[in-house]
Design an enzyme around this catalytic site. Structure first.
Site, PDB file in Angstrom:
ATOM      1  N   SER A   1       0.831  -1.202   0.000  1.00  0.00           N
ATOM      2  CA  SER A   1       0.000   0.000   0.000  1.00  0.00           C
ATOM      3  C   SER A   1       0.863   1.249   0.000  1.00  0.00           C
ATOM      4  O   SER A   1       1.966   1.260   0.572  1.00  0.00           O
ATOM      5  CB  SER A   1      -0.862  -0.011   1.270  1.00  0.00           C
ATOM      6  OG  SER A   1      -1.435   1.253   1.486  1.00  0.00           O
TER       7      SER A   1
ATOM      8  N   TYR B   1      -2.279  -0.946  10.816  1.00  0.00           N
ATOM      9  CA  TYR B   1      -2.497  -1.505   9.476  1.00  0.00           C
ATOM     10  C   TYR B   1      -1.302  -1.179   8.570  1.00  0.00           C
ATOM     11  O   TYR B   1      -0.733  -2.060   7.928  1.00  0.00           O
ATOM     12  CB  TYR B   1      -3.786  -0.941   8.859  1.00  0.00           C
ATOM     13  CG  TYR B   1      -3.834  -1.093   7.362  1.00  0.00           C
ATOM     14  CD1 TYR B   1      -4.084  -2.333   6.784  1.00  0.00           C
ATOM     15  CD2 TYR B   1      -3.570  -0.013   6.517  1.00  0.00           C
ATOM     16  CE1 TYR B   1      -4.081  -2.485   5.406  1.00  0.00           C
ATOM     17  CE2 TYR B   1      -3.563  -0.164   5.140  1.00  0.00           C
ATOM     18  CZ  TYR B   1      -3.821  -1.390   4.592  1.00  0.00           C
ATOM     19  OH  TYR B   1      -3.805  -1.536   3.233  1.00  0.00           O
TER      20      TYR B   1
ATOM     21  N   LYS C   1       1.911  -3.583   6.683  1.00  0.00           N
ATOM     22  CA  LYS C   1       2.394  -3.605   5.296  1.00  0.00           C
ATOM     23  C   LYS C   1       3.907  -3.405   5.248  1.00  0.00           C
ATOM     24  O   LYS C   1       4.614  -4.057   4.481  1.00  0.00           O
ATOM     25  CB  LYS C   1       1.674  -2.535   4.457  1.00  0.00           C
ATOM     26  CG  LYS C   1       0.200  -2.802   4.260  1.00  0.00           C
ATOM     27  CD  LYS C   1      -0.068  -4.085   3.481  1.00  0.00           C
ATOM     28  CE  LYS C   1      -1.540  -4.417   3.364  1.00  0.00           C
ATOM     29  NZ  LYS C   1      -1.797  -5.765   2.817  1.00  0.00           N
TER      30      LYS C   1
HETATM   31  N1  UFG Z   1     -13.241  10.850   2.767  1.00  0.00           N
HETATM   32  C1  UFG Z   1     -14.274  11.725   3.011  1.00  0.00           C
HETATM   33  N2  UFG Z   1     -15.438  11.234   3.493  1.00  0.00           N
HETATM   34  C2  UFG Z   1     -15.620   9.896   3.733  1.00  0.00           C
HETATM   35  C3  UFG Z   1     -14.569   9.011   3.459  1.00  0.00           C
HETATM   36  C4  UFG Z   1     -13.375   9.522   2.979  1.00  0.00           C
HETATM   37  O1  UFG Z   1     -14.134  12.937   2.825  1.00  0.00           O
HETATM   38  O2  UFG Z   1     -16.701   9.520   4.186  1.00  0.00           O
HETATM   39  C5  UFG Z   1     -11.980  11.380   2.251  1.00  0.00           C
HETATM   40  C6  UFG Z   1     -10.818  11.098   3.177  1.00  0.00           C
HETATM   41  O3  UFG Z   1     -10.755  12.043   4.208  1.00  0.00           O
HETATM   42  C7  UFG Z   1      -9.654  11.139   2.201  1.00  0.00           C
HETATM   43  C8  UFG Z   1     -10.246  10.616   0.895  1.00  0.00           C
HETATM   44  O4  UFG Z   1     -11.668  10.763   1.038  1.00  0.00           O
HETATM   45  O5  UFG Z   1      -9.267  12.461   2.017  1.00  0.00           O
HETATM   46  C9  UFG Z   1      -9.940   9.160   0.648  1.00  0.00           C
HETATM   47  O6  UFG Z   1     -10.274   8.439   1.820  1.00  0.00           O
HETATM   48  P1  UFG Z   1     -10.410   6.846   1.820  1.00  0.00           P
HETATM   49  O7  UFG Z   1     -10.820   6.445   3.194  1.00  0.00           O
HETATM   50  O8  UFG Z   1     -11.242   6.378   0.684  1.00  0.00           O
HETATM   51  O9  UFG Z   1      -8.928   6.349   1.495  1.00  0.00           O
HETATM   52  P2  UFG Z   1      -7.571   6.647   2.295  1.00  0.00           P
HETATM   53  O10 UFG Z   1      -6.735   7.445   1.360  1.00  0.00           O
HETATM   54  O11 UFG Z   1      -7.774   7.173   3.639  1.00  0.00           O
HETATM   55  O12 UFG Z   1      -7.072   5.176   2.537  1.00  0.00           O
HETATM   56  C10 UFG Z   1      -6.738   4.341   1.499  1.00  0.00           C
HETATM   57  C11 UFG Z   1      -7.032   2.889   1.838  1.00  0.00           C
HETATM   58  C12 UFG Z   1      -6.082   2.391   2.878  1.00  0.00           C
HETATM   59  C13 UFG Z   1      -4.657   2.738   2.536  1.00  0.00           C
HETATM   60  C14 UFG Z   1      -4.526   4.207   2.314  1.00  0.00           C
HETATM   61  C15 UFG Z   1      -3.162   4.628   1.930  1.00  0.00           C
HETATM   62  O13 UFG Z   1      -8.349   2.737   2.298  1.00  0.00           O
HETATM   63  O14 UFG Z   1      -6.209   0.986   2.951  1.00  0.00           O
HETATM   64  O15 UFG Z   1      -5.402   4.574   1.239  1.00  0.00           O
HETATM   65  O16 UFG Z   1      -3.052   6.018   1.921  1.00  0.00           O
HETATM   66  F1  UFG Z   1      -3.820   2.401   3.528  1.00  0.00           F
END
Ligand code: UFG
Length: 340
Positions: A125, A150, A154
């Site tokens: 990741s 998590y 990785k």
């Molecule tokens: N977001 C929102 N509202 C939500 C959910 C997410 O605004 O309800 C935003 C988050 O704050 C972030 C973006 O959308 O800015 C992406 O969020 P995600 O949760 O979809 O993804 P992340 O980037 O946080 O996490 C993903 C994977 C993880 C991995 C990570 C690595 O889910 O498994 O990328 O950066 F580890």
């Protein structure tokens, strides 16, 4: 040519099984349905016309895993997806995450070593980079201290793999560092099946649009980005799945002399949360109910991939647009709601 896909009924795993089958590989799936269900196997069969061989067990069970590898000694490779993946949950249950994600990997490596199974593709990741100092992120960018158990699993997993390869000549591995996989198969037969309230952006968007959630909260609108919302490198899950097939072919064909390689898998384009929402509204014709709220603790401001190494060395490139990502995710959500 037979390949084991662990976690093959999960989101990325199921799409990869289909792509492998379509390239002529025989696939055996191991999954314990901790975050999926048996119907996924039926739907894989509907797409490819082939039902993958399947065994249901937990890979943290060493005796069971060892017996599995003994029985399937003819395997040419393993693609290891099976792992817990919720960042927030990992903070609440660190031991569960370390035990599950690390023990299963060690059992798999033991099975490979004992039965001379040569090739491993590992699901890593971009979380291993944390908030990088320089963007876009290259494979050579420094690995920062992980922000969550998590993410730490990785990082440790990559170390376990490289140490194992050093000690036991004969095993080779490719670690694929994913950015943000979203979207679903064009058939709308397989896609993401989040348990409970989704943590990730795309399923939260589609569940809000279909009426399962009242409103989407956009976490943070004061980031130093073009519209104030956080930036990620979203990649279509089918593009990502195809990269796994290319990685397997690279190892089986001994195209590289290297025993361990790492590739970033993204599109190379950073998109903000509002960019994704705008694409969703355009492709679905739905007005999304959302509000801007505070930042989510632990989120990095922006991260996207330098994909030139994967493009040049793997000969793979993500080709699907954000509109294809959001429209396929919406088709999948609608198909799911009809099936319920
Ligand atoms: N977001 C929102 N509202 C939500 C959910 C997410 O605004 O309800 C935003 C988050 O704050 C972030 C973006 O959308 O800015 C992406 O969020 P995600 O949760 O979809 O993804 P992340 O980037 O946080 O996490 C993903 C994977 C993880 C991995 C990570 C690595 O889910 O498994 O990328 O950066 F580890």
């Amino acid at each position: 040519m037979k390949i084991l896909v662990t976690g093959g009924t999960g989101f990325i795993g199921s799409h990869t099984v289909v792509e492998l089958q379509q390239k002529g590989f025989d696939v055996v799936v191991v999954d314990n349905f901790s975050n999926s269900n048996p119907e996924v196997l039926d739907n894989i069969e509907k797409i490819s016309g082939i039902r993958p061989e399947f065994e249901a067990f937990d890979l943290i069970d060493q005796t069971r895993t060892s017996a599995f590898f003994k029985k399937h000694y003819e395997l040419q490779g393993v693609i290891h997806f099976a792992a817990f993946k919720a960042v927030g949950e990992s903070v609440q249950k660190p031991l569960t995450y370390y035990r599950n994600n690390l023990q299963s990997l060690m059992n798999i490596l033991d099975g490979m070593r004992e039965n001379n199974i040569p090739n491993l593709v590992f699901s890593s990741s971009c979380t291993v980079y944390g908030q990088p100092d320089d963007l876009p992120v290259k494979e050579t960018s420094p690995i920062k201290k992980a922000w969550s158990p998590y993410g730490n699993t990785k990082q440790i997993s990559e170390d376990i793999i490289t140490d194992t390869i050093t000690a036991y000549v004969g095993i080779r591995a490719i670690a694929l560092r994913y950015f943000n996989p979203i979207g679903a198969h064009d058939s709308a037969l397989i896609g993401e099946l989040p348990l409970g309230v989704p943590n990730n952006l795309m399923p939260f968007i589609t569940q809000t649009a279909i009426g399962l959630r009242p409103q989407l909260s956009v976490f943070g609108s004061d980031y130093n980005t073009h519209d104030g919302t956080a930036i990620r490198d979203y990649i279509h899950v089918v593009d990502l799945a195809q990269a796994h097939v290319v990685a397997v072919e690279r190892m089986i064909g001994k195209i590289s002399e290297k025993s361990f390689e790492v590739f970033n898998l993204g599109t190379g384009n950073g998109l903000s949360v509002l960019d994704v929402i705008n694409s969703f509204e355009k492709t679905s014709g739905q007005k999304l109910n959302y509000i801007l709220v505070d930042r989510r603790p632990g989120d990095v401001e922006q991260v996207w991939a330098d994909t030139s190494f994967a493009n040049e060395v793997l000969g793979w490139k993500a080709v699907k647009t954000v509109d294809e990502m959001t429209s396929s995710a919406w088709n999948w959500e609608q198909a799911l709601s009809k099936r319920k």
